[in-house]
Design a protein around this motif. Structure first.
Motif, short mmCIF file in Angstrom:
data_model
loop_
_atom_site.label_atom_id
_atom_site.label_comp_id
_atom_site.label_asym_id
_atom_site.label_seq_id
_atom_site.Cartn_x
_atom_site.Cartn_y
_atom_site.Cartn_z
N GLN A 145 41.84 53.44 32.62
CA GLN A 145 40.54 52.95 33.06
C GLN A 145 40.53 51.43 33.15
N ARG A 146 41.08 50.77 32.14
CA ARG A 146 41.14 49.31 32.16
C ARG A 146 41.96 48.81 33.35
N VAL A 147 43.06 49.46 33.61
CA VAL A 147 43.91 49.06 34.73
C VAL A 147 43.15 49.23 36.05
N ARG A 148 42.46 50.36 36.20
CA ARG A 148 41.69 50.60 37.44
C ARG A 148 40.65 49.51 37.67
N VAL A 149 39.97 49.12 36.60
CA VAL A 149 38.97 48.08 36.73
C VAL A 149 39.61 46.75 37.13
N ARG A 150 40.71 46.41 36.53
CA ARG A 150 41.38 45.14 36.86
C ARG A 150 41.81 45.11 38.31
N LEU A 151 42.35 46.21 38.79
CA LEU A 151 42.77 46.26 40.19
C LEU A 151 41.56 46.20 41.11
N GLY A 152 40.45 46.83 40.70
CA GLY A 152 39.24 46.77 41.51
C GLY A 152 38.67 45.37 41.60
N ARG A 153 38.75 44.62 40.51
CA ARG A 153 38.24 43.25 40.49
C ARG A 153 39.00 42.34 41.44
N GLN A 154 40.24 42.67 41.73
CA GLN A 154 41.08 41.77 42.52
C GLN A 154 40.63 41.63 43.97
N SER A 155 39.77 42.53 44.43
CA SER A 155 39.26 42.38 45.80
C SER A 155 38.43 41.11 45.96
N LEU A 156 37.99 40.51 44.87
CA LEU A 156 37.26 39.25 44.93
C LEU A 156 38.08 38.15 45.61
N LEU A 157 39.40 38.27 45.54
CA LEU A 157 40.26 37.23 46.10
C LEU A 157 40.46 37.37 47.60
N THR A 158 40.21 38.55 48.16
CA THR A 158 40.53 38.79 49.57
C THR A 158 39.35 39.30 50.38
N GLN A 159 38.15 39.40 49.78
CA GLN A 159 36.99 39.87 50.54
C GLN A 159 36.59 38.81 51.56
N ASP A 160 35.61 39.13 52.41
CA ASP A 160 35.22 38.23 53.49
C ASP A 160 34.79 36.86 52.99
N ASP A 161 34.14 36.82 51.84
CA ASP A 161 33.73 35.55 51.24
C ASP A 161 34.38 35.46 49.87
N PRO A 162 35.67 35.14 49.83
CA PRO A 162 36.41 35.24 48.57
C PRO A 162 36.02 34.17 47.56
N VAL A 163 36.23 34.49 46.30
CA VAL A 163 35.98 33.54 45.23
C VAL A 163 37.08 32.48 45.24
N ASP A 164 36.73 31.25 44.90
CA ASP A 164 37.72 30.18 44.72
C ASP A 164 38.23 30.26 43.29
N LEU A 165 39.52 30.48 43.15
CA LEU A 165 40.12 30.66 41.83
C LEU A 165 41.11 29.54 41.54
N TRP A 166 40.92 28.87 40.41
CA TRP A 166 41.84 27.83 39.95
C TRP A 166 42.28 28.21 38.54
N VAL A 167 43.56 28.51 38.38
CA VAL A 167 44.08 28.98 37.10
C VAL A 167 45.19 28.06 36.62
N VAL A 168 45.11 27.69 35.34
CA VAL A 168 46.20 26.97 34.69
C VAL A 168 46.80 27.93 33.65
N LEU A 169 48.08 28.21 33.78
CA LEU A 169 48.79 29.11 32.87
C LEU A 169 49.66 28.29 31.93
N ASP A 170 49.53 28.52 30.64
CA ASP A 170 50.50 27.96 29.72
C ASP A 170 51.88 28.51 30.07
N GLU A 171 52.93 27.74 29.89
CA GLU A 171 54.27 28.20 30.25
C GLU A 171 54.67 29.46 29.50
N ALA A 172 54.05 29.69 28.34
CA ALA A 172 54.34 30.92 27.59
C ALA A 172 54.01 32.16 28.40
N VAL A 173 52.99 32.07 29.28
CA VAL A 173 52.57 33.23 30.07
C VAL A 173 53.68 33.70 31.00
N VAL A 174 54.40 32.75 31.59
CA VAL A 174 55.46 33.11 32.55
C VAL A 174 56.83 33.19 31.88
#
Length: 293
Positions: A145-174
């Motif tokens: 269920q959690r995975v389904r929700v996360r994938l559903g949220r991702q449409s915010l990045l590609t919809q007609d009026d997408p959200v502007d996303l600025w992310v800073v990742l600590d190097e530990a993340v990658v």
């Protein structure tokens, strides 16, 4: 999900307007509660957006404040819309529904992440591995269920009026291979791909920076298109998270984010670094050199 004003943001805006009308009328919360024969805490929670007001509640409150006619009708209609269910409602038992509702309404999101890839950027396999590791108490269905929700949220990045996303990742993340070598390499490729979107900015905060402004933890700043909807900071913790809305809190986190992104690699350098990690993962080098393997 293309509609910015989700039920959550409608409820928040309605509460702010009801509070403004009450204060303009010079009436205390206690006096309103007495006339409506309810608790003062209920009125307070309606005004802060933590409780959904019924259309009847809103009409009665506005009558006390002397607000009638078209202005009253508009607010009552907002109350009706605020009671609608967001797309995420069926999953409300396994996520912070209030956050997802605010995220769906946001026009821009600024986030600093110390440990994991943000949900808007995760692959399905990475999300599943991360949730299983972080929440060993979850059943397989809760993880799905959690995975389904996360994938559903991702449409915010590609919809007609997408959200502007600025992310800073600590190097530990990658640098930490969540899910193993293959899953993590695919996740890194996903980061490189999504960073090509014109509305996505991605930076890496390298280890060599040392101590920095974001040492206190992960946070997200959500901004909204309407001037009447102030920013919200969501600071995560093990029990869910904390919403911060006071002006001094917002200024503090905006200040911190500006310092973090100034210390991070530039976006183009960050993407090049992640692309190199796909070919030569840091965890593989450490596995070869480590004395405990």
């Amino acid at each position: 999900m293309s509609e910015r004003r989700s039920p959550t943001i409608r409820r928040r805006r309605l509460g702010a307007e009801l509070r403004r009308q009450r204060e303009t009328a010079g009436i205390t919360i206690e006096a309103v509660a007495e006339q409506l024969e309810c608790s003062a805490s209920k009125i307070s929670r309606i005004e802060t957006g933590h409780t959904t007001a019924t259309p009847r509640d809103v009409r009665d409150m506005l009558r006390i404040y002397g607000v009638v006619g078209a202005e009253s009708d508009e607010l009552v209609q907002i109350a009706r819309e605020a009671r609608q269910k967001g797309w995420w409602h069926p999953y409300s038992t396994v996520l912070v529904g209030a956050y997802v509702g605010l995220e769906a309404a946001a026009s821009s999101i600024r986030a600093y992440e110390q440990q994991v890839v943000p949900g808007l950027l995760e692959t399905e396999e990475y999300a599943s591995a991360m949730i299983r590791a972080a929440r060993p108490d979850f059943s397989p269905e809760q993880v799905r269920q959690r995975v389904r929700v996360r994938l559903g949220r991702q449409s915010l990045l590609t919809q007609d009026d997408p959200v502007d996303l600025w992310v800073v990742l600590d190097e530990a993340v990658v640098s930490r291979p969540v899910g193993g070598d293959t899953v993590m390499r695919d996740q890194l490729k996903r980061l490189v791909e999504v960073a090509q979107l014109p509305n996505v900015t991605l930076q890496v905060l390298p280890f060599e920076v040392g101590a920095h402004a974001g040492m206190d933890g992960t946070f997200t700043i959500l901004s909204f298109p309407e001037p009447g909807d102030p920013d919200v900071v969501y600071a995560e913790n093990a029990t869910g998270g904390l919403f911060l809305e006071k002006s001094d809190e917002l200024q503090k986190y905006s200040f911190i984010f500006d310092h973090i992104r100034a210390a991070a690699m530039r976006p183009e350098e960050s993407i090049a670094h992640i692309a190199r990690l796909v070919e030569e993962p840091l965890w593989n080098w450490r596995r070869r050199d480590s004395p405990w393997t």
